[in-house]
Motif scaffolding. Sequence first.
Motif, PDB file in Angstrom:
ATOM      1  N   LYS A   1       1.353  53.012  37.446  1.00 49.49           N
ATOM      2  CA  LYS A   1       1.634  51.776  38.155  1.00 49.49           C
ATOM      3  C   LYS A   1       0.350  50.942  38.259  1.00 49.49           C
ATOM      4  CE  LYS A   1       5.512  53.645  40.789  1.00 49.49           C
ATOM      5  NZ  LYS A   1       6.101  53.902  42.135  1.00 49.49           N
TER       6      LYS A   1
ATOM      7  N   THR B   1       3.086  50.308  34.053  1.00 46.93           N
ATOM      8  CA  THR B   1       4.547  50.294  34.101  1.00 46.93           C
ATOM      9  C   THR B   1       4.994  49.182  35.051  1.00 46.93           C
ATOM     10  OG1 THR B   1       4.553  51.936  35.870  1.00 46.93           O
ATOM     11  CG2 THR B   1       4.734  52.752  33.606  1.00 46.93           C
TER      12      THR B   1
ATOM     13  N   PRO C   1       1.721  56.713  31.695  1.00 48.00           N
ATOM     14  CA  PRO C   1       2.479  55.667  32.411  1.00 48.00           C
ATOM     15  C   PRO C   1       2.012  55.571  33.862  1.00 48.00           C
ATOM     16  CG  PRO C   1       3.806  57.656  32.193  1.00 48.00           C
ATOM     17  CD  PRO C   1       2.534  57.922  31.449  1.00 48.00           C
TER      18      PRO C   1
ATOM     19  N   ASN D   1       8.077  60.685  30.643  1.00 49.43           N
ATOM     20  CA  ASN D   1       6.687  60.757  31.095  1.00 49.43           C
ATOM     21  C   ASN D   1       5.717  60.092  30.106  1.00 49.43           C
ATOM     22  OD1 ASN D   1       4.964  61.447  33.233  1.00 49.43           O
ATOM     23  ND2 ASN D   1       4.208  63.259  32.119  1.00 49.43           N
ATOM     24  N   LYS D   2       6.195  59.087  29.368  1.00 54.37           N
ATOM     25  CA  LYS D   2       5.373  58.332  28.423  1.00 54.37           C
ATOM     26  C   LYS D   2       5.473  56.843  28.729  1.00 54.37           C
ATOM     27  CE  LYS D   2       4.472  62.074  25.989  1.00 54.37           C
ATOM     28  NZ  LYS D   2       3.111  62.691  25.980  1.00 54.37           N
ATOM     29  N   LEU D   3       4.405  56.114  28.444  1.00 53.95           N
ATOM     30  CA  LEU D   3       4.423  54.664  28.585  1.00 53.95           C
ATOM     31  C   LEU D   3       5.308  54.077  27.492  1.00 53.95           C
ATOM     32  CD1 LEU D   3       3.495  52.015  29.824  1.00 53.95           C
ATOM     33  CD2 LEU D   3       1.468  52.119  28.343  1.00 53.95           C
ATOM     34  N   THR D   4       6.350  53.359  27.891  1.00 55.23           N
ATOM     35  CA  THR D   4       7.343  52.836  26.960  1.00 55.23           C
ATOM     36  C   THR D   4       7.498  51.332  27.168  1.00 55.23           C
ATOM     37  OG1 THR D   4       8.506  54.955  27.086  1.00 55.23           O
ATOM     38  CG2 THR D   4       9.707  53.115  26.124  1.00 55.23           C
TER      39      THR D   4
ATOM     40  N   SER E   1       7.694  46.986  30.436  1.00 56.22           N
ATOM     41  CA  SER E   1       7.154  48.348  30.299  1.00 56.22           C
ATOM     42  C   SER E   1       7.714  49.240  31.392  1.00 56.22           C
ATOM     43  CB  SER E   1       5.629  48.325  30.357  1.00 56.22           C
ATOM     44  OG  SER E   1       5.187  47.900  31.631  1.00 56.22           O
TER      45      SER E   1
ATOM     46  N   LYS F   1       8.470  53.837  32.382  1.00 54.20           N
ATOM     47  CA  LYS F   1       8.187  55.246  32.129  1.00 54.20           C
ATOM     48  C   LYS F   1       9.432  55.918  31.561  1.00 54.20           C
ATOM     49  CE  LYS F   1       6.812  59.425  34.686  1.00 54.20           C
ATOM     50  NZ  LYS F   1       6.406  59.934  36.031  1.00 54.20           N
TER      51      LYS F   1
END
Length: 326
Positions: free
Chosen positions: A152, A56, A150, A102-105, A97, A99
């Motif tokens: 860091k 993210t 997600p 609670n999903k990688l977006t 990118s 969060k």
Amino acid sequence: MLVFLYIYTMVTQNSLLIKLTLNRLSFIALSLLTTLFCIPVQSQDLEPRFLSSIPTGTNVAIASYGYSKGNILLDNSAPIEDLNASLNNAIFAYAHSFKLFNKLTKFDVVAPYSFAEFTGALNKIDTSTTRNGFGDPLLRISMILTGSPPLKPADFVKHEKEKFKLGVFLRVRVPVGQYDSNKLINLGSNRWAFKIGMAGSYTIKKKLIFEAHLNSWLFTKNNNYFRGNSSFQKPIYGAQFHTGYIFKPGVWIAGSIGKTFGGKIEINNVEQEIDVNNSRYGLTFAYRVAKKHTLKVVYTNGFSTRAGTDFNTFLLVYQYVWFDKK
């Protein structure tokens, strides 16, 4: 990421085409041609490693150059023959990118600029033209539902990569590109388009990746089409499959195949007979030349083309990556 490698193959007509009095057959054929020029942008984009995991707060800037050359196939009854196009395309893009739920977006935006030359014979009369300008920009939001949490950058490096991933996406084509209803073929489409899809991938021994996509383009109506007419296109459906191999982080190769079908056209609410039924293949090689810099080389071609563009395309892509400040 190959999300930005779209081949903007839309061109315009010579003033001769505007001045000609079109009979019904010519009008239908040329109307079909106009819509088919939008198809490579929307449905034939082969995108290996779409589900690549990134931390993210990642930012990606991309500048790419593409060269496409080939012919355009229409129905045998059309009064247009020997249609060919040569295109030089500059594409600029940005992705970020984050969060969400609670999903990688990921969110990305693409801005194309095209230099195109078009040649052919209409009713046995040779004609040619060029068109330069911006096409419609594209916006997309995508989410990996499972297989890539997600994280860091510091946590991402420590995380054990999962074998299976599943993701979804929504792309929007915004009709603000160059468009003139007095011209038959434009760089912009003057209609909204929405691409929805899902993708899944499976990795073996952290090296070999198998990936599959299913998608569909949905279109709004163009009520300001050529000479006061209206046009509408039914959904285009697509599927693509990719096999990739990672030599080391930042260095990989992938082979791709894709299939599109559907997309029948209506002119003034009258459905035409021809639809899309095309297959393409591609090869991609990526090499990280420095910590934040990557180069990609892409080649795509057609297995079979029943109607639309049948191009050989070469792409050179430069990608720069940086992270948000802590």
